[in-house]
Scaffold this motif. Structure first.
Motif, mmCIF file in Angstrom:
data_model
loop_
_atom_site.group_PDB
_atom_site.id
_atom_site.type_symbol
_atom_site.label_atom_id
_atom_site.label_comp_id
_atom_site.label_asym_id
_atom_site.label_seq_id
_atom_site.Cartn_x
_atom_site.Cartn_y
_atom_site.Cartn_z
ATOM 1 N N ALA A 1 -59.670 5.248 -23.751
ATOM 2 C CA ALA A 1 -60.311 6.549 -23.656
ATOM 3 C C ALA A 1 -59.597 7.566 -24.524
ATOM 4 N N GLN A 2 -60.368 8.480 -25.093
ATOM 5 C CA GLN A 2 -59.783 9.552 -25.887
ATOM 6 C C GLN A 2 -59.010 10.502 -24.977
ATOM 7 N N ALA A 3 -57.987 11.099 -25.547
ATOM 8 C CA ALA A 3 -57.135 11.974 -24.753
ATOM 9 C C ALA A 3 -57.617 13.409 -24.738
ATOM 10 N N ASN A 4 -58.616 13.748 -25.560
ATOM 11 C CA ASN A 4 -59.010 15.146 -25.692
ATOM 12 C C ASN A 4 -60.398 15.411 -25.142
ATOM 13 N N GLY A 5 -60.787 14.688 -24.097
ATOM 14 C CA GLY A 5 -62.132 14.812 -23.563
ATOM 15 C C GLY A 5 -62.305 16.011 -22.667
ATOM 16 N N ASN A 6 -63.467 16.039 -21.994
ATOM 17 C CA ASN A 6 -63.837 17.190 -21.202
ATOM 18 C C ASN A 6 -63.706 16.931 -19.703
ATOM 19 N N GLY A 7 -63.034 15.852 -19.337
ATOM 20 C CA GLY A 7 -63.072 15.441 -17.943
ATOM 21 C C GLY A 7 -62.185 16.241 -17.019
ATOM 22 N N GLY A 8 -61.199 16.945 -17.506
ATOM 23 C CA GLY A 8 -60.347 17.728 -16.635
ATOM 24 C C GLY A 8 -59.321 16.878 -15.932
ATOM 25 N N GLY A 9 -58.774 17.384 -14.834
ATOM 26 C CA GLY A 9 -57.715 16.692 -14.118
ATOM 27 C C GLY A 9 -58.235 15.477 -13.381
ATOM 28 N N GLY A 10 -57.323 14.608 -12.990
ATOM 29 C CA GLY A 10 -57.671 13.427 -12.225
ATOM 30 C C GLY A 10 -58.322 12.342 -13.040
ATOM 31 N N ASN A 11 -58.238 12.413 -14.364
ATOM 32 C CA ASN A 11 -58.902 11.436 -15.219
ATOM 33 C C ASN A 11 -57.963 10.298 -15.589
ATOM 34 N N ALA A 12 -57.437 9.611 -14.597
ATOM 35 C CA ALA A 12 -56.576 8.465 -14.873
ATOM 36 C C ALA A 12 -57.409 7.365 -15.520
ATOM 37 N N ALA A 13 -56.731 6.549 -16.324
ATOM 38 C CA ALA A 13 -57.425 5.474 -17.025
ATOM 39 C C ALA A 13 -58.039 4.494 -16.040
ATOM 40 N N ARG A 14 -59.197 3.997 -16.412
ATOM 41 C CA ARG A 14 -59.881 2.977 -15.634
ATOM 42 C C ARG A 14 -60.155 1.791 -16.552
ATOM 43 N N THR A 15 -60.082 0.598 -16.000
ATOM 44 C CA THR A 15 -60.329 -0.611 -16.769
ATOM 45 C C THR A 15 -61.475 -1.392 -16.135
ATOM 46 N N TYR A 16 -62.385 -1.825 -16.958
ATOM 47 C CA TYR A 16 -63.539 -2.592 -16.500
ATOM 48 C C TYR A 16 -63.607 -3.927 -17.231
ATOM 49 N N ARG A 17 -64.033 -4.930 -16.504
ATOM 50 C CA ARG A 17 -64.344 -6.226 -17.105
ATOM 51 C C ARG A 17 -65.858 -6.293 -17.260
ATOM 52 N N VAL A 18 -66.309 -6.440 -18.513
ATOM 53 C CA VAL A 18 -67.743 -6.453 -18.807
ATOM 54 C C VAL A 18 -68.111 -7.816 -19.387
ATOM 55 N N THR A 19 -68.981 -8.519 -18.698
ATOM 56 C CA THR A 19 -69.444 -9.829 -19.163
ATOM 57 C C THR A 19 -70.889 -9.721 -19.609
ATOM 58 N N ASP B 1 -62.068 6.734 -18.640
ATOM 59 C CA ASP B 1 -61.499 7.575 -17.600
ATOM 60 C C ASP B 1 -62.625 8.025 -16.691
ATOM 61 N N ALA B 2 -62.334 8.841 -15.699
ATOM 62 C CA ALA B 2 -63.349 9.216 -14.715
ATOM 63 C C ALA B 2 -64.516 9.952 -15.341
ATOM 64 N N SER B 3 -64.296 10.632 -16.461
ATOM 65 C CA SER B 3 -65.395 11.369 -17.094
ATOM 66 C C SER B 3 -66.360 10.436 -17.815
ATOM 67 N N GLY B 4 -65.884 9.265 -18.202
ATOM 68 C CA GLY B 4 -66.746 8.275 -18.847
ATOM 69 C C GLY B 4 -67.319 7.341 -17.815
ATOM 70 N N ALA B 5 -68.244 7.842 -17.010
ATOM 71 C CA ALA B 5 -68.724 7.130 -15.832
ATOM 72 C C ALA B 5 -69.975 6.305 -16.086
ATOM 73 N N TYR B 6 -70.418 6.245 -17.346
ATOM 74 C CA TYR B 6 -71.662 5.540 -17.661
ATOM 75 C C TYR B 6 -71.434 4.511 -18.763
ATOM 76 N N LEU B 7 -72.247 3.465 -18.722
ATOM 77 C CA LEU B 7 -72.143 2.356 -19.673
ATOM 78 C C LEU B 7 -73.420 2.250 -20.485
ATOM 79 N N SER B 8 -73.263 2.012 -21.782
ATOM 80 C CA SER B 8 -74.381 1.607 -22.633
ATOM 81 C C SER B 8 -73.984 0.337 -23.386
ATOM 82 N N PHE B 9 -74.974 -0.458 -23.709
ATOM 83 C CA PHE B 9 -74.755 -1.750 -24.382
ATOM 84 C C PHE B 9 -75.869 -1.954 -25.394
ATOM 85 N N VAL B 10 -75.519 -2.476 -26.578
ATOM 86 C CA VAL B 10 -76.519 -2.808 -27.588
ATOM 87 C C VAL B 10 -76.108 -4.070 -28.334
ATOM 88 N N SER B 11 -77.115 -4.832 -28.762
ATOM 89 C CA SER B 11 -76.900 -6.021 -29.576
ATOM 90 C C SER B 11 -78.210 -6.357 -30.269
#
Length: 264
Positions: free
Chosen positions: A36-54, A143-153
């Protein structure tokens, strides 16, 4: 992560072009996680999150380009049925070219992370499945502000077909998982000739066909003579007007399964 690092990483890993050979599809994109970028708009509490995407290719006759998954805020929309395709989606759907998509992502602070597959995803029914898998697992950091997923192929054996998900929720809780089915779409930017001459070169290679037998290498460039001024629609599939047999290279929706799990 600084903006400079983010930009450089994007330009390095999002350089796949449809004009490349089969080996380019396999090796141009390493399995990459972009934090995640460090200069986003999410504010406090935006600890890194890791997802496994299959991502799994559910079709029987359509190989995919290496999948791209993006974590972002709700304001980001990669595509929408009924709207014209963006230049980034057009280049992906027509030419397998991810560079414009990468440039778009790097320009948006609302994009919080991305991951790119290593190889094409090839159905087990096709000859190239001996070399390439039909499914892959990616690690996506946000991070918490990036709460949505998009996928393309891209659907490689089409003129301007692709599969994707646009702005679906990521799991909130640790160990929570969600599954999404993705349909096929027509970008509405190029006439569906179904001719190898109008498809990217890897199409024949992944189908186990020698270009000398068809008299064409194919192309990774858009043809102005085939341009359509349309909108994104559900794909009509292979109808048999050109070089492709619908019974072999056709498909039924959904064509992809995307499973997402939030890791500890």
């Amino acid at each position: 992560m600084t903006d400079k690092q983010f930009s450089t990483t994007r330009r390095t890993v999002l350089g796949l072009t449809g004009a490349g050979a089969l080996t380019a599809l396999a090796g141009c994109l390493g399995g990459v996680t972009i934090p995640a970028q460090a200069n986003g708009n999410g504010g406090g509490g935006n600890a890194a999150r890791t997802y496994r995407v299959t991502v799994a290719n559910l079709s029987t006759g359509q190989p995919f380009t290496p999948p791209v998954v993006v974590a972002h805020q709700s304001s980001v929309e990669l595509f929408s049925v009924g709207d014209p395709a963006s230049d980034a989606i057009r280049e992906l759907a027509e030419n397998g070219n991810l560079t414009p998509l990468g440039e778009l992502a790097e320009s948006l602070s609302e994009v919080r992370g991305a991951a790119i597959g290593e190889t094409p995803l090839v159905p087990t029914e096709l000859p190239a499945s001996e070399m390439f898998p039909y499914t892959t697992t990616l690690e996506l950091e946000t991070d918490a502000s990036g709460a949505y997923l998009s996928f393309v192929s891209m659907l490689i054996g089409t003129n301007d077909g692709f599969t994707g998900l646009d702005t679906v929720p990521l799991p909130e809780r640790v160990n929570e998982s969600r599954s999404y089915f993705a349909s096929s779409f027509d970008a509405g930017t190029e006439t569906n000739t179904e001719d190898y001459a109008d498809m990217v070169p890897p199409a024949q290679a992944l189908y186990g066909i020698d270009p000398e037998d068809t008299g064409t290498e194919g192309t990774g460039m858009s043809n102005p003579d085939l341009a359509e001024d349309g909108v994104i629609t559900p794909h009509g599939g292979i109808v048999g007007d050109g070089d492709l047999d619908p019974d072999v290279y056709g498909w039924e929706d959904p064509v992809a399964l995307v499973q997402v799990e939030r890791m500890a």
